[in-house]
Scaffold this active site. Structure first.
Site, short mmCIF file in Angstrom:
data_model
loop_
_atom_site.label_atom_id
_atom_site.label_comp_id
_atom_site.label_asym_id
_atom_site.label_seq_id
_atom_site.Cartn_x
_atom_site.Cartn_y
_atom_site.Cartn_z
N SER A 86 0.84 -1.20 0.00
CA SER A 86 0.00 0.00 0.00
C SER A 86 0.88 1.26 0.00
O SER A 86 1.67 1.45 -0.91
CB SER A 86 -0.96 -0.04 1.19
OG SER A 86 -1.88 1.02 1.13
N HIS A 190 -8.18 1.40 -0.85
CA HIS A 190 -8.10 0.46 -1.98
C HIS A 190 -9.48 -0.06 -2.39
O HIS A 190 -9.64 -1.21 -2.79
CB HIS A 190 -7.14 -0.69 -1.65
CG HIS A 190 -5.79 -0.21 -1.26
ND1 HIS A 190 -4.95 0.40 -2.16
CD2 HIS A 190 -5.15 -0.19 -0.06
CE1 HIS A 190 -3.84 0.77 -1.53
NE2 HIS A 190 -3.95 0.43 -0.26
#
Length: 304
Positions: A86, A190
């Site tokens: 991430s 996300h």
């Protein structure tokens, strides 16, 4: 073959930066980064409480700063590959020379602010599911309106969605899932909830001039190695609203012939996954500067 990896949001803990600032030159570097991005990284990394550093706009630059700082403390190393989970992908972009340190911190500051703003629109969050079969878990999440935002491998998937959807998951776990653990993040990262942040990040990216990676850069999008700086930057923009496929990154590490994996500060999460998914690979997490000697020794063994 050595892989250097950087953790994502949720790895931060109060005071974790304190011992790193005692290293020669570290406090000055962090002060310069703080001035550049308008955020007192030293304060948040040493004195702020858990709630303060849970704030997305704080946590993300803090993690990237810690990752860059701890990697630099290892000395002049050239890993076989780099990757980040991430927001750790921005740290990895700095490792690979795609972005210089200040550009990486500037981008992540804008990313954190944009994602915090997007997260404020709807009350959302993320929860880790421990155990279970992805082929069973993912359709179950979709039935509840949730997204499999992180497919981490080693029996771990992270679900993201609204607080109501996550509450429904607690009451209706997929078959085989042992436990559902709420994560220390302030939004459904996300997922489509982060759509507005993609637009903001795309604008921020236009101001940067990325270089091509000096080492193999493995992307969260699909676990593939990315050869150009322009594509790395494009993927960094898109990934805020798309799932992290750390499972595929680890598959690529395996294909590349990984023999050792070092996770930069605040390490632990990714080495834990690697221990389960990459048997036989030596792993080491940088938690404090006390771990540096062992890491250097491991890296030297890989270079011998």
């Amino acid at each position: 073959m050595l892989v250097l990896v950087a953790p994502g949001q949720g790895a931060q803990t109060p005071g974790f930066l304190t011992p790193w600032l005692e290293l020669p030159g570290a406090a000055d570097r962090v002060a310069a980064w703080s001035d550049a991005i308008g955020l007192d990284l030293a304060h948040y990394g040493t004195q702020a409480d858990a709630d303060a550093i849970r704030d997305t706009s704080v946590a993300q630059p803090l993690l990237v700063a810690a990752g860059i700082l701890s990697a630099a403390a290892l000395g002049d190393i050239t890993p076989g590959a780099v990757a980040g989970h991430s927001v750790g992908e921005i740290t990895a972009a700095a490792f690979a020379g795609v972005l210089d340190d200040t550009a990486a911190l500037t981008l992540v500051r804008k990313r954190g602010l944009a994602m915090a703003e997007a997260a404020a629109i709807t009350e959302t969050g993320m929860s880790a599911l421990l155990g279970g079969d992805p082929e069973v878990t993912v359709p179950h999440l979709e039935k509840l309106g949730l997204t499999a935002a992180n497919v981490n491998g080693a029996g771990q998937i992270v679900a993201a969605g609204t607080t109501e959807q996550l509450a429904a998951l607690e009451a209706d776990k997929p078959e085989g899932v042992r436990r559902v653990v709420a994560l220390k993040v302030a939004g459904a990262f996300h997922t489509h909830h982060m759509g507005p942040a993609v637009d903001a990040l795309a604008e921020a990216a236009k101001e940067l001039t990325p270089a091509d990676p000096r080492v193999t850069y493995v992307s969260n999008k699909d676990g593939q190695a990315v050869a150009t700086g322009a594509e790395v930057l494009e993927r960094l923009v898109g990934q805020v609203a798309n799932p992290v496929r750390w499972d595929l990154c680890m598959e690529t590490f395996k294909e590349l012939g990984v023999t050792a994996l070092v996770e930069v500060c605040p390490g632990g999460t990714l080495t834990g996954l690697a221990k389960r998914a990459l048997p036989g690979v030596q792993t080491l997490a940088l938690k404090t500067p006390d771990d540096l000697d062992a890491a250097r020794e491991l890296i030297a063994e890989q270079s011998a």
